[in-house]
Scaffold this active site. Structure first.
Site, PDB file in Angstrom:
ATOM      1  N   LYS A  79       0.846  -1.183   0.000  1.00 43.77           N
ATOM      2  CA  LYS A  79       0.000   0.000   0.000  1.00 43.77           C
ATOM      3  C   LYS A  79       0.886   1.238   0.000  1.00 43.77           C
ATOM      4  O   LYS A  79       1.770   1.378   0.855  1.00 43.77           O
ATOM      5  CB  LYS A  79      -0.834  -0.023   1.282  1.00 43.77           C
ATOM      6  CG  LYS A  79      -2.303   0.263   1.086  1.00 43.77           C
ATOM      7  CD  LYS A  79      -3.022  -0.025   2.387  1.00 43.77           C
ATOM      8  CE  LYS A  79      -4.386   0.567   2.403  1.00 43.77           C
ATOM      9  NZ  LYS A  79      -5.030   0.419   3.707  1.00 43.77           N
TER      10      LYS A  79
HETATM   11  C1  E4P Z   1      -8.393   1.391   3.746  1.00 39.99           C
HETATM   12  O1  E4P Z   1      -7.583   0.649   3.273  1.00 39.99           O
HETATM   13  C2  E4P Z   1      -8.262   2.033   5.044  1.00 39.99           C
HETATM   14  O2  E4P Z   1      -7.550   1.189   5.900  1.00 39.99           O
HETATM   15  C3  E4P Z   1      -9.570   2.274   5.731  1.00 39.99           C
HETATM   16  O3  E4P Z   1     -10.669   1.820   4.985  1.00 39.99           O
HETATM   17  C4  E4P Z   1      -9.720   3.592   6.382  1.00 39.99           C
HETATM   18  O4  E4P Z   1     -10.967   3.647   7.015  1.00 39.99           O
HETATM   19  P1  E4P Z   1     -11.322   4.707   8.164  1.00 39.99           P
HETATM   20  O5  E4P Z   1     -11.676   5.986   7.499  1.00 39.99           O
HETATM   21  O6  E4P Z   1     -12.499   4.088   8.855  1.00 39.99           O
HETATM   22  O7  E4P Z   1     -10.114   4.806   9.033  1.00 39.99           O
END
Ligand code: E4P
Length: 218
Positions: free
Chosen positions: A83
């Protein structure tokens, strides 16, 4: 539509993997911090449990360090999707490691324009954060519609739309209606998909009526 769980809690991941409906996992530095686990060990453990892509995020923001981190993370397993943030340096890393055969998930995407860049950089996944857009009064699901439409216009774009920052089951239903390839949601939201009061009521009635027959199928 593929279901990924957005967590670094190995017990939650095992539990959901057991349903047979889990296609992958996404983590982020905040979730790793919450888990209290060693990042590289935990990612390896998750890769052993889940038969699908496991997103693990770089921690640096400069190109050189990010590339070195990406190479190290990619070595953990062929299941890892590295990522990277949607920044010029992140997309540069994306282009390089994608061409080396590593899956890349470009994260922190908040606009269709950014999603076009992720596709051009060869990302396997782009993660638009719908919940965080909704949180600031914007239309999270609106950008999913735009991104799906744009990607559908170009056969050369192979990037899958991974709807992230999901807050409730309706986000998942709306993403499915728009044809998004993947959703990543907390375990609690994925479990909510099973629920309907009429299912519980109907099942209870069927169980009671079956008892009255005095029969056994086995
Ligand atoms: C995506 O890969 C992120 O980890 C995640 O969906 C972020 O979500 P949040 O806004 O609930 O922290």
């Amino acid at each position: 539509m593929k279901f990924f769980v957005d967590t670094a809690d190995i017990a939650e991941i095992r539990d959901l993997a057991d349903t047979g409906l889990l296609d992958g996992v996404t983590t982020n530095p905040s979730l790793i911090a919450k888990s209290g686990r060693q990042f590289l060990d935990l990612v390896a453990e998750i890769c052993d449990v889940v038969n699908g892509p496991v997103s693990a995020e770089v921690a640096s923001t400069d190109f050189e360090t990010m590339l070195a981190e990406a190479h190290k993370i990619a070595k953990i397993s062929h299941r890892v999707a590295v990522k990277v943030p949607l920044t010029p340096a992140g997309l540069k890393v994306c282009k390089i490691i994608s061409s080396e055969g590593t899956m890349v998930n470009v994260t922190l995407c908040f606009s269709p324009a950014q999603a076009i860049l992720a596709a051009k950089a060869g990302a396997s996944f782009v993660s638009p954060f719908v919940g965080r857009l909704d949180d600031i009064g914007q239309d999270g699901m609106g950008i999913i519609k735009d991104i799906c439409e744009i990607y559908n216009n170009y056969d050369a774009f192979k990037t899958e739309v991974l709807v992230a920052s999901i807050r409730n089951p309706m986000h998942i239903v709306k993403a499915a209606r728009l044809g998004a390839h993947v959703v990543t949601a907390p375990a609690s939201v994925l479990k909510q998909l099973f629920n309907h009061p009429l299912t519980d009521k109907g099942l209870s009635q069927f169980v009671d009526d079956w008892k009255k027959t005095g029969q056994s199928i086995l």
